[in-house]
Design a protein around this motif. Structure first.
Motif, PDB file in Angstrom:
ATOM      1  N   ILE A  10       0.997  -1.022   0.138  1.00  0.00           N
ATOM      2  CA  ILE A  10      -0.130   0.199  -0.280  1.00  0.00           C
ATOM      3  C   ILE A  10       0.895   1.069  -0.149  1.00  0.00           C
ATOM      4  O   ILE A  10       2.019   1.711   0.794  1.00  0.00           O
ATOM      5  N   CYS A  11       1.022   1.804  -0.963  1.00  0.00           N
ATOM      6  CA  CYS A  11       1.447   3.181  -1.209  1.00  0.00           C
ATOM      7  C   CYS A  11       1.178   4.051  -1.207  1.00  0.00           C
ATOM      8  O   CYS A  11       0.179   4.580  -2.022  1.00  0.00           O
ATOM      9  N   ALA A  12       1.570   5.232  -0.672  1.00  0.00           N
ATOM     10  CA  ALA A  12       1.085   6.773  -1.051  1.00  0.00           C
ATOM     11  C   ALA A  12       1.946   7.882  -0.724  1.00  0.00           C
ATOM     12  O   ALA A  12       3.007   7.806   0.275  1.00  0.00           O
ATOM     13  N   VAL A  13       1.815   9.384  -1.618  1.00  0.00           N
ATOM     14  CA  VAL A  13       3.164   9.951  -1.605  1.00  0.00           C
ATOM     15  C   VAL A  13       1.599  11.314  -1.769  1.00  0.00           C
ATOM     16  O   VAL A  13       1.452  11.342  -2.349  1.00  0.00           O
ATOM     17  N   LEU A  14       1.867  11.502  -0.439  1.00  0.00           N
ATOM     18  CA  LEU A  14       1.209  12.346   0.066  1.00  0.00           C
ATOM     19  C   LEU A  14       1.381  13.961   0.133  1.00  0.00           C
ATOM     20  O   LEU A  14       2.198  14.270   0.705  1.00  0.00           O
ATOM     21  N   LEU A  15      -0.046  14.161  -0.139  1.00  0.00           N
ATOM     22  CA  LEU A  15      -0.093  15.734   0.803  1.00  0.00           C
ATOM     23  C   LEU A  15      -1.346  15.811   1.605  1.00  0.00           C
ATOM     24  O   LEU A  15      -2.445  15.963   1.149  1.00  0.00           O
ATOM     25  N   SER A  62      -6.640   1.644  -5.692  1.00  0.00           N
ATOM     26  CA  SER A  62      -5.828   0.357  -5.511  1.00  0.00           C
ATOM     27  C   SER A  62      -5.828  -0.371  -6.510  1.00  0.00           C
ATOM     28  O   SER A  62      -5.933   0.100  -7.738  1.00  0.00           O
ATOM     29  N   TYR A  63      -3.865  -0.843  -6.613  1.00  0.00           N
ATOM     30  CA  TYR A  63      -4.026  -1.644  -7.151  1.00  0.00           C
ATOM     31  C   TYR A  63      -3.453  -3.258  -7.362  1.00  0.00           C
ATOM     32  O   TYR A  63      -2.926  -3.394  -6.197  1.00  0.00           O
ATOM     33  N   TRP A  64      -3.418  -3.691  -8.125  1.00  0.00           N
ATOM     34  CA  TRP A  64      -2.735  -5.254  -8.236  1.00  0.00           C
ATOM     35  C   TRP A  64      -1.845  -5.737  -9.480  1.00  0.00           C
ATOM     36  O   TRP A  64      -1.557  -5.374 -10.357  1.00  0.00           O
ATOM     37  N   ILE A  65      -1.254  -6.695  -8.978  1.00  0.00           N
ATOM     38  CA  ILE A  65       0.216  -6.720  -9.469  1.00  0.00           C
ATOM     39  C   ILE A  65       0.136  -6.985 -11.325  1.00  0.00           C
ATOM     40  O   ILE A  65      -0.716  -7.871 -10.950  1.00  0.00           O
ATOM     41  N   ALA A  66       0.819  -6.661 -11.899  1.00  0.00           N
ATOM     42  CA  ALA A  66       0.666  -6.509 -12.975  1.00  0.00           C
ATOM     43  C   ALA A  66       0.469  -7.733 -13.842  1.00  0.00           C
ATOM     44  O   ALA A  66       0.418  -8.035 -15.007  1.00  0.00           O
ATOM     45  N   THR A  67       1.319  -8.803 -12.903  1.00  0.00           N
ATOM     46  CA  THR A  67       1.947 -10.050 -13.522  1.00  0.00           C
ATOM     47  C   THR A  67       0.330 -11.327 -13.372  1.00  0.00           C
ATOM     48  O   THR A  67       0.860 -12.527 -13.977  1.00  0.00           O
ATOM     49  N   ALA A  99      -2.038   5.373  -3.167  1.00  0.00           N
ATOM     50  CA  ALA A  99      -1.715   3.950  -4.107  1.00  0.00           C
ATOM     51  C   ALA A  99      -1.950   3.086  -3.664  1.00  0.00           C
ATOM     52  O   ALA A  99      -0.865   2.633  -2.458  1.00  0.00           O
ATOM     53  N   MET A 100      -2.850   1.831  -3.485  1.00  0.00           N
ATOM     54  CA  MET A 100      -2.220  -0.015  -2.642  1.00  0.00           C
ATOM     55  C   MET A 100      -1.866  -0.623  -3.554  1.00  0.00           C
ATOM     56  O   MET A 100      -2.963  -1.137  -4.180  1.00  0.00           O
ATOM     57  N   GLY A 101      -0.646  -0.983  -3.482  1.00  0.00           N
ATOM     58  CA  GLY A 101      -0.666  -2.003  -4.769  1.00  0.00           C
ATOM     59  C   GLY A 101      -1.230  -3.832  -3.918  1.00  0.00           C
ATOM     60  O   GLY A 101      -0.251  -3.983  -2.507  1.00  0.00           O
ATOM     61  N   SER A 119       8.052   3.634   4.365  1.00  0.00           N
ATOM     62  CA  SER A 119       7.545   5.010   4.578  1.00  0.00           C
ATOM     63  C   SER A 119       8.910   6.355   5.140  1.00  0.00           C
ATOM     64  O   SER A 119       9.684   5.120   5.472  1.00  0.00           O
ATOM     65  N   LYS A 120       8.598   6.877   4.049  1.00  0.00           N
ATOM     66  CA  LYS A 120      10.089   8.026   4.494  1.00  0.00           C
ATOM     67  C   LYS A 120       9.436   9.536   4.359  1.00  0.00           C
ATOM     68  O   LYS A 120       8.345   9.840   4.136  1.00  0.00           O
ATOM     69  N   LEU A 121      10.408  10.410   4.874  1.00  0.00           N
ATOM     70  CA  LEU A 121      10.061  11.763   4.912  1.00  0.00           C
ATOM     71  C   LEU A 121       8.832  12.372   3.960  1.00  0.00           C
ATOM     72  O   LEU A 121      10.001  11.969   2.838  1.00  0.00           O
ATOM     73  N   GLY A 122       8.103  12.663   3.506  1.00  0.00           N
ATOM     74  CA  GLY A 122       7.623  13.480   2.589  1.00  0.00           C
ATOM     75  C   GLY A 122       7.293  12.054   1.160  1.00  0.00           C
ATOM     76  O   GLY A 122       6.956  12.400  -0.025  1.00  0.00           O
ATOM     77  N   GLN A 123       7.566  11.121   1.712  1.00  0.00           N
ATOM     78  CA  GLN A 123       6.428   9.947   0.858  1.00  0.00           C
ATOM     79  C   GLN A 123       6.026   8.858   2.098  1.00  0.00           C
ATOM     80  O   GLN A 123       6.185   8.451   3.134  1.00  0.00           O
ATOM     81  N   SER A 124       5.049   8.380   1.228  1.00  0.00           N
ATOM     82  CA  SER A 124       4.052   7.108   2.733  1.00  0.00           C
ATOM     83  C   SER A 124       4.234   5.979   1.455  1.00  0.00           C
ATOM     84  O   SER A 124       3.296   5.446   0.815  1.00  0.00           O
ATOM     85  N   ARG A 125       4.700   4.782   2.400  1.00  0.00           N
ATOM     86  CA  ARG A 125       4.844   3.185   1.828  1.00  0.00           C
ATOM     87  C   ARG A 125       4.286   2.795   2.819  1.00  0.00           C
ATOM     88  O   ARG A 125       5.107   2.359   3.348  1.00  0.00           O
ATOM     89  N   LEU A 126       3.099   2.345   2.632  1.00  0.00           N
ATOM     90  CA  LEU A 126       2.684   0.890   3.014  1.00  0.00           C
ATOM     91  C   LEU A 126       2.342  -0.401   2.695  1.00  0.00           C
ATOM     92  O   LEU A 126       2.063  -0.916   1.707  1.00  0.00           O
TER      93      LEU A 126
END
Length: 506
Positions: A10-15, A62-67, A99-101, A119-126
């Motif tokens: 689960i990925c988020a690049v957030l404002l 939401s996103y599913w792995i493309a393969t 975005a949730m993969g 996750s890191k500062l300025g970018q959020s990834r779960l």
């Protein structure tokens, strides 16, 4: 690390926007029909892996792995599980770039593994790994915790134990207040002796720099109590909410963890003021002091005249800018190492980008003072919101990437209904306890301004000054004397988010 490394992301690049909205592009439509996805979402890449979009109806994109292809039962189960969380987070935060993969791992032993270490500062990834089937009630609480932690990490780097404690405690409170579970999935009850021991251990760890990762042990994935860390985390953030009226997990998610460190000291004896007051007298043709006091009493935690505690703090605030006077004020504040707060008008922000960027970079609170300085009580709730407050917030977002959480009504004019309406949007109304009358520039001198400030000092002052709207040189000239006096009395200058314990921006 919160949970172990995954295959599902689960990925988020957030404002972020916890100001009652879904981000600057969607906010104007929040009370209208839902915004439809006009253009199909494209595939995304997460950690070098391609994902394709699914479940377009959810705010949690939401996103599913493309393969591979998700089965219809899996899509249905995901939609059911995520729908309520999607609604909850959309009401509190901006999810436009979330975005949730998703990828299934039938071989794993646990039903779900969640990891926010990406996750890191300025970018959020779960990052989440699911087994072959989705767990029922086991999913919502830990997943909500993980999403919250990821959102917070976009603002605050998770670098030491205090930050971990604060983040996890806030996440638990968010789950408790927003999901309203019958039983919180982490045990947060702790005896007083055990709490004292935990506080001592945490203070030693912070002093030595130890992380004590075992407090949030990633090796267990059954979502039961992992130990003392969760309990101490819940306690620390509970104390913060007790200390600062109006604060909650949804509006403190970006605060610096250091603001919570007082709760690791000896038990804090709260000494809230019995009421809030304006220390200066009535002004002809303006809202009476008694009316301001009444609204502060009726809207505790939503409307502020001053800080609620008894600390020797002062928040200098300036209205109507930005302008060339703002630059002079910023120069003095920088020289004296003072943090302040600016309530700006949308009209004046359109041509002062560099001043805005400077104020933000120097750590000042930037807040909303309407678009065009109207008499707000003449407007409907929706007119005030759409044409004045949110229009200005959009410009803040477009110009600086922030959405202010604080609003000061022009002339101090705001109705009870408008206060309640803005509170639902996550906006706090901020007035003042000392009016310097610097707005009356034809007759008010720098000595008048500094004298008013000196003669009306009190714990947790919020004053009213201006950095535009007329000749503000007297305001500029009064600042050194005001700063010197308050420092001589042992006061500390802070911005509004530190005084109120509430995030000033999204």
């Amino acid at each position: 690390m919160f949970w172990s490394v995954p295959l599902l992301v689960i990925c988020a690049v957030l404002l972020l926007s916890a100001c009652g909205g879904r981000g600057s592009a969607n906010q104007a439509s929040i009370d209208k029909a839902p915004v439809e996805h006009i253009n199909p979402r494209a595939n995304i890449e997460i950690a070098g892996v391609d994902y394709k979009p699914i479940l377009d109806e959810l705010d949690l994109s939401s996103y599913w792995i493309a393969t591979s292809e998700p089965t219809e039962p899996m899509l249905s189960a995901l939609s059911t599980q995520l729908a309520s969380l999607s609604d909850i987070f959309a009401k509190q935060f901006s999810l436009e770039t979330f975005a949730m993969g998703i990828r299934l791992d039938p071989l794993q032993e646990q039903a779900i593994i969640i990891d926010v270490s990406a996750s890191k500062l300025g970018q959020s990834r779960l990052i989440v790994t699911l087994a072959e089937s989705l767990p029922d009630k086991e999913l919502s609480q830990p997943l909500a915790t993980g999403i919250y932690l990821a959102l917070r990490r976009a603002h605050q780097a998770d670098t030491d134990l205090l930050e971990k404690l604060v983040s996890h405690g806030l996440a638990l409170h968010f789950v408790e207040s927003e999901l309203k579970p019958e039983v919180l999935y982490q045990d947060v009850q702790i005896s007083k002796p055990a709490l004292n021991d935990a506080i001592d251990l945490a203070k030693k760890a912070l002093k030595t720099g130890d992380d004590i990762k075992a407090w949030f042990d990633p090796a267990t994935h059954d979502f039961k109590d992992n130990g003392t860390g969760w309990k101490l985390a819940y306690y620390l953030t509970s104390q913060h909410f007790n200390r600062y009226p109006g604060s909650k997990a949804a509006n403190t998610f970006s605060l610096d963890a250091e603001l919570f460190s007082v709760n690791l000291a000896a038990p804090v004896k709260l000494s809230h003021k019995s009421a809030q007051y304006v220390r200066t007298s009535d002004v002809v043709d303006q809202v009476s002091v008694s009316e301001l006091t009444r609204q502060a009493s009726d809207f505790l935690g939503s409307y502020f005249l001053e800080g609620w505690n008894q600390e020797k703090l002062i928040a200098l605030t300036f209205d109507d800018g930005p302008s060339s006077y703002t630059t002079q004020i910023l120069d003095i504040l920088s020289q004296r190492k003072v943090k302040a707060s600016f309530f700006w008008m949308g009209l004046n922000m359109q041509t002062n980008q560099s001043i805005m960027e400077r104020a933000l970079s120097e750590g000042h609170t930037l807040a909303n003072h309407s678009w065009s300085h109207p008499h707000g009580r003449e407007l409907s709730d929706q007119q005030l919101w759409q044409d004045q407050v949110w229009k200005t917030n959009e410009l803040f977002q477009d110009s600086l990437g922030i959405t202010p959480r604080f609003y000061r009504p022009p002339y101090g004019e705001i109705s009870d209904e408008q206060i309640a309406f803005l509170d639902e949007k996550g906006m706090k109304v901020i007035l003042w306890s000392v009016d310097t009358r610097d707005w009356n520039s034809p007759i008010v001198t720098s000595k008048n301004i500094s004298d008013v400030m000196i003669n009306n000092h009190h714990p947790e002052v919020i004053n009213l000054m201006h950095d535009a709207g007329g000749d503000r040189q007297s305001t500029v000239n009064s600042l050194p004397k005001i700063i010197d006096y308050y420092r001589s009395q042992g006061y500390r200058f802070v911005n509004l988010q530190e005084m109120l314990g509430i995030s000033d921006r999204s």
